[in-house]
Enzyme design. Structure first.
Site, PDB file in Angstrom:
ATOM      1  N   TYR A   1       6.415  73.734  17.792  1.00 29.90           N
ATOM      2  CA  TYR A   1       7.461  72.633  16.924  1.00 29.90           C
ATOM      3  C   TYR A   1       6.435  71.551  15.903  1.00 29.90           C
ATOM      4  O   TYR A   1       6.120  71.358  14.737  1.00 29.90           O
ATOM      5  CB  TYR A   1       8.688  72.618  16.863  1.00 29.90           C
ATOM      6  CG  TYR A   1       9.071  72.130  15.510  1.00 29.90           C
ATOM      7  CD1 TYR A   1      10.202  72.602  15.225  1.00 29.90           C
ATOM      8  CD2 TYR A   1       9.816  70.556  15.445  1.00 29.90           C
ATOM      9  CE1 TYR A   1      11.118  72.714  14.259  1.00 29.90           C
ATOM     10  CE2 TYR A   1      10.411  70.156  15.011  1.00 29.90           C
ATOM     11  CZ  TYR A   1      11.262  70.883  13.832  1.00 29.90           C
ATOM     12  OH  TYR A   1      12.095  70.048  12.841  1.00 29.90           O
TER      13      TYR A   1
ATOM     14  N   SER B   1      10.405  66.907   9.113  1.00 29.18           N
ATOM     15  CA  SER B   1      10.379  66.794  10.998  1.00 29.18           C
ATOM     16  C   SER B   1      10.229  65.557  10.907  1.00 29.18           C
ATOM     17  O   SER B   1       8.929  65.236  10.437  1.00 29.18           O
ATOM     18  CB  SER B   1      11.144  67.850  11.378  1.00 29.18           C
ATOM     19  OG  SER B   1      11.444  67.256  12.884  1.00 29.18           O
TER      20      SER B   1
END
Length: 312
Positions: free
Chosen positions: A191, A178
């Site tokens: 995350y 990501s």
């Protein structure tokens, strides 16, 4: 007599368009031949991106090893790939249950993956667990779980297939990460931490295995949006106008089909690093490197109404 500029310019545009078209056709043809007979492992094949990748690599003639946590979903994907496929041009995929949240099973899973064909040519690590919550509300157990799925799982699997790649002096490992592996956003602490760790691991791995002819690629993308893009509306005036504007640039995300095509192109062209994002996240990366106080101010403003954190 030389041609006037008004005539030359359209000719140049037509020639450039023709060259671009031919180039795309050649790349499309090569994309099929380059993956033919290659053993390709997809870690989360039943996700939107994984399914798109499975179809693309299957059509290209790859020997697929499809991994996922649900046997029923894997079988459904298997049926969709094989029902209309030409057995003379494609290979029936092999299915493996893989759950990164169960790290105790990883040794057996690695053995099963390698035993399917005796080697792995391409490993695509696209498994991920997302979490949105304030830092103080995230438990240690949840922190560990997200680290298992986003970091320890992919790194352990990569280590498991490395011996066969190193002995054959070839292979390609692709991390579908990501953009938060490079840019932390509020309310995504666990995350973002897991994605930062994974990015660092694969960056180190790239340098260590280059002498063996192994390519390591990372693809940093914004959030995956499988829904239809919402209609564009004129925003109401808000106190945090800058944060609202940035959020409006992030609402479309990346379509699974677009990301899957980028993964295939990354494998074919052996790209080492890809950023798949709209201009605003790219600017944020630039600010993080050169003008961090400016980015910190924008992020802090976004926290007040949670607009920015919602969209990345």
């Amino acid at each position: 007599m030389s041609l006037p500029f008004v005539v030359v310019l359209p000719l140049l545009i037509v020639v450039a368009a023709g060259v671009y078209y031919i180039y795309n056709e050649v790349i499309h043809f090569m994309s099929k031949s380059l993956v033919r007979n290659k053993v390709v492992v997809i870690t989360d094949a039943v996700s939107g991106v994984g399914t798109e990748c499975a179809h693309l690599f299957h059509k290209g003639g790859a020997r697929l090893i499809l991994c996922g946590t649900s046997w029923d979903k894997l079988e459904s994907l298997y049926d969709s790939l094989t029902n209309d496929a030409d057995p003379r041009e494609t290979f029936a995929p092999k299915l493996v249950i893989l759950d990164f949240s169960d790290m105790d099973s990883m040794e057996d899973v690695v053995g099963e993956v390698v035993e399917c064909y005796g080697c792995v040519d391409v490993l695509i690590c696209n498994s991920s667990m997302k979490l949105k919550a304030p830092v103080q509300s995230v438990t240690l157990e949840l922190d560990r779980n997200i680290m298992d799925i986003n970091y320890f799982g992919p790194s352990t699997l990569a280590k498991g297939v490395l011996p066969t790649m190193m002995s054959r002096r070839s292979g390609h490992i692709v991390l579908v990460n990501s953009i938060q592996g490079r840019l932390a956003v509020p309310f995504r602490s666990s995350y973002a931490a897991s994605k930062h760790a994974t990015q660092a691991f694969f960056d180190c791995l790239r340098a260590e295995v280059e002498e063996y002819g192994i390519v390591v690629s990372t693809i940093s993308h914004t959030f995956i949006n499988a829904a239809d893009p919402p209609p564009v509306e004129e925003p109401d005036p808000k106190p945090n106008a800058l944060a609202a504007f940035i959020a409006s640039q992030l609402t479309h995300g990346v379509r699974p089909s677009v990301l899957a095509n980028e993964i295939v192109q990354t494998v074919n062209r052996k790209r080492k690093e890809v950023v798949l994002a709209h201009p605003i996240p790219r600017v944020a990366l630039f600010l993080r490197s050169l003008f961090p106080p400016a980015l910190f101010a924008v992020l802090a403003a976004g926290v007040k109404d949670s607009v920015l954190a919602e969209q990345m």
